[in-house]
Design an enzyme around this catalytic site. Structure first.
Site, PDB file in Angstrom:
ATOM      1  N   HIS A 134      46.047   3.289 -12.765  1.00 61.68           N
ATOM      2  CA  HIS A 134      45.619   3.850 -10.926  1.00 61.68           C
ATOM      3  C   HIS A 134      45.245   2.806  -9.881  1.00 61.68           C
ATOM      4  O   HIS A 134      44.541   2.010 -11.521  1.00 61.68           O
ATOM      5  CB  HIS A 134      44.546   5.089 -11.668  1.00 61.68           C
ATOM      6  N   ASP A 211      40.725   3.987 -19.448  1.00 57.37           N
ATOM      7  CA  ASP A 211      40.749   4.023 -18.859  1.00 57.37           C
ATOM      8  C   ASP A 211      41.254   6.018 -18.830  1.00 57.37           C
ATOM      9  O   ASP A 211      42.399   6.116 -18.577  1.00 57.37           O
ATOM     10  CB  ASP A 211      41.909   3.968 -17.459  1.00 57.37           C
ATOM     11  N   GLN A 214      42.347  11.073 -16.957  1.00 57.15           N
ATOM     12  CA  GLN A 214      43.146  12.680 -17.028  1.00 57.15           C
ATOM     13  C   GLN A 214      43.208  12.387 -18.620  1.00 57.15           C
ATOM     14  O   GLN A 214      43.523  13.766 -18.739  1.00 57.15           O
ATOM     15  CB  GLN A 214      44.694  12.010 -16.439  1.00 57.15           C
ATOM     16  N   LYS A 237      36.727  15.623 -13.294  1.00 54.20           N
ATOM     17  CA  LYS A 237      38.291  15.603 -13.965  1.00 54.20           C
ATOM     18  C   LYS A 237      38.654  16.729 -14.919  1.00 54.20           C
ATOM     19  O   LYS A 237      39.105  17.125 -15.455  1.00 54.20           O
ATOM     20  CB  LYS A 237      38.716  14.524 -13.467  1.00 54.20           C
ATOM     21  N   CYS A 376      47.393   7.263  -5.728  1.00 53.18           N
ATOM     22  CA  CYS A 376      46.467   6.004  -5.953  1.00 53.18           C
ATOM     23  C   CYS A 376      47.387   4.998  -6.912  1.00 53.18           C
ATOM     24  O   CYS A 376      46.320   4.323  -8.137  1.00 53.18           O
ATOM     25  CB  CYS A 376      45.194   5.999  -6.910  1.00 53.18           C
TER      26      CYS A 376
END
Ligand code: PLP
Length: 418
Positions: A134, A211, A214, A237, A376
């Site tokens: 991202h 990261d 997700q 999220k 993104c």
């Protein structure tokens, strides 16, 4: 202390009707039709327990935290710090001082770049970033590289959107300092082998920042098992509110890092004569009044997720993904991007002769919310020769019937634009 990540039921099952009843928004209509919300990778919906946390805070104990001596301040501080303990369990971190509240994943990564990066990276050093990232795990490193002169090297993907681990190994040199990689790709859904990647990074003396924006909504995460040096995620999220996220960092690393933002909360003493000394972890990195209600509500979101069970959520989303993949695969001229064998509930696709934006606008008229665009992740999409895809992404509350509505709407819309 019970770790939330390990509280999932042994046999994953999901009572989707009961889950849906927790989400008031799911009963609304869009353009006269029942909402089918398949934009969960952008932001998930919030259960009533999370919404109620705002009411409880603002209606019952709204006060600034940490410094107050009155009852409301005590209650707010206890609830705020209670979420830190909930997050500790959620990520299986060793200590609460390893958890910094931020505005989200983006701010968490910027914190690492500006604090650890600025203190540890110099010209000639190398940072490895995957092609799947991202923009929020690319641009902070590019900004810093432009200033400090280190080099960014890209970990390649194959035609399925799977990271090439041999190429990854081959990228390391004695100047490699950091690997920055997502746990799950938002654009393609690829689940990356971050534990193996961490082992390889550490064998080369490099750190790894994961990261997890997700990953946290879909699977149990254990930062100690991964051996992540840094791990970031966003509240919105994972069924929580916007404006709040978390940076996990190993205590010894965070201890050695300089503060990033200065202000109240993050100091021990301030003097014009003697200068400033800083607060202990985690407060050293939490300058100013934080998003108190959002942090407290995040705690409720993580408890809700733990109550449902991440194993059950992941298994259900796997079924939704399989059904959606099967349904759209029969559509003439539709091509799925991201076909990794290990994939979260994200279905990205392009359709010959139909632009993604047109599909997104028209399918909304039928009550179906999907995302269209570059997600993104422009370097990834450019690599696959497209500037936009349609993306349907799934959450615990989605149903097989909704997938059917989506697939039928998609066929109708494609027929209209071709
Ligand atoms: N990383 C990934 C993989 C994402 O999907 C997103 C948001 O879509 C982000 C980072 C940025 O998250 P936020 O905007 O909440 O900071």
């Amino acid at each position: 202390m019970t770790d939330l990540a390990t509280r999932a039921p042994a046999t994953p099952t999901l009572d989707v009707a009961a889950i849906r009843a927790d989400f008031p928004i799911l009963s609304r209509q869009v353009h006269g039709r029942p909402l089918v919300y398949l934009d969960n990778a952008a932001t998930s919906q919030t259960p009533r327990q999370v919404i109620a946390a705002f009411d409880a805070y603002y209606g019952g104990y709204n006060a600034n935290i940490h410094r107050g001596l009155h009852t409301l301040a005590d209650e707010a501080t206890a609830a705020f710090e209670g979420t830190r303990e909930t997050v500790r369990g959620f990520l299986n971190a060793a200590e609460t001082r390893e958890l910094i509240f931020t505005r989200g994943t983006t701010e968490a990564i910027n914190l690492v770049a500006n604090s650890w990066g600025r203190a540890n990276l110099k010209a000639g050093d190398e940072v490895l970033i995957s092609r799947l990232e991202h923009h929020s795990n690319i641009v902070p490193w590019q900004l810093l590289a432009a200033e400090l002169g280190f080099t960014i090297k890209v970990i390649p993907v194959d035609e399925r959107g799977v990271l090439d681990l041999d190429a990854y190994r081959a990228l390391f040199t004695e100047r490699t300092r950091l690997v920055a990689v997502n746990h799950v790709s938002n654009a393609f859904g690829t689940i990356n082998p971050v534990k193996a990647m961490a082992t390889i990074a550490h064998a080369h003396g490099a750190l790894i920042l994961v990261d997890g924006a997700q990953a946290t909504p879909h699977q149990a995460v254990d930062v100690r098992d991964i051996d992540a040096d840094f791990y970031a995620f966003s509240g919105h999220k994972v069924y929580g509110p916007t404006g709040v996220g978390v940076l996990y960092g190993k205590a010894d690393l965070l201890e050695a890092m300089p503060p990033w933002q200065g202000g109240g909360e993050m100091i021990a003493t301030v003097s014009f004569e003697a200068g400033t000394t800083f607060a202990e972890l985690p407060h050293k990195f939490e300058a100013g009044t934080p998003a108190i209600a959002e942090v407290i509500a995040l705690g409720e979101a993580l408890k809700w997720v733990a109550g449902v069970g991440l194993d059950a959520i992941g298994a259900w989303e796997g079924r939704l993904l399989a059904h959606a993949t099967e349904r759209v695969s029969t559509i003439d001229g539709l091509r799925i991007l991201g076909t990794a064998p290990d994939k979260a509930g994200v279905l990205s696709f392009v359709v010959d002769g139909a632009h993604a934006q047109d599909i997104g606008l028209l399918i909304d008229q039928l009550g179906v919310a999907i995302r269209t665009g570059h997600h993104c992740a422009q370097p990834l999409l450019a690599h696959f020769g497209v500037d936009a895809t349609c993306r349907a992404s799934f959450a615990a509350y989605n149903t097989l019937e909704e997938i059917d509505v989506f697939a039928e709407a998609l066929e109708r819309v494609i027929g209209m634009v071709r």
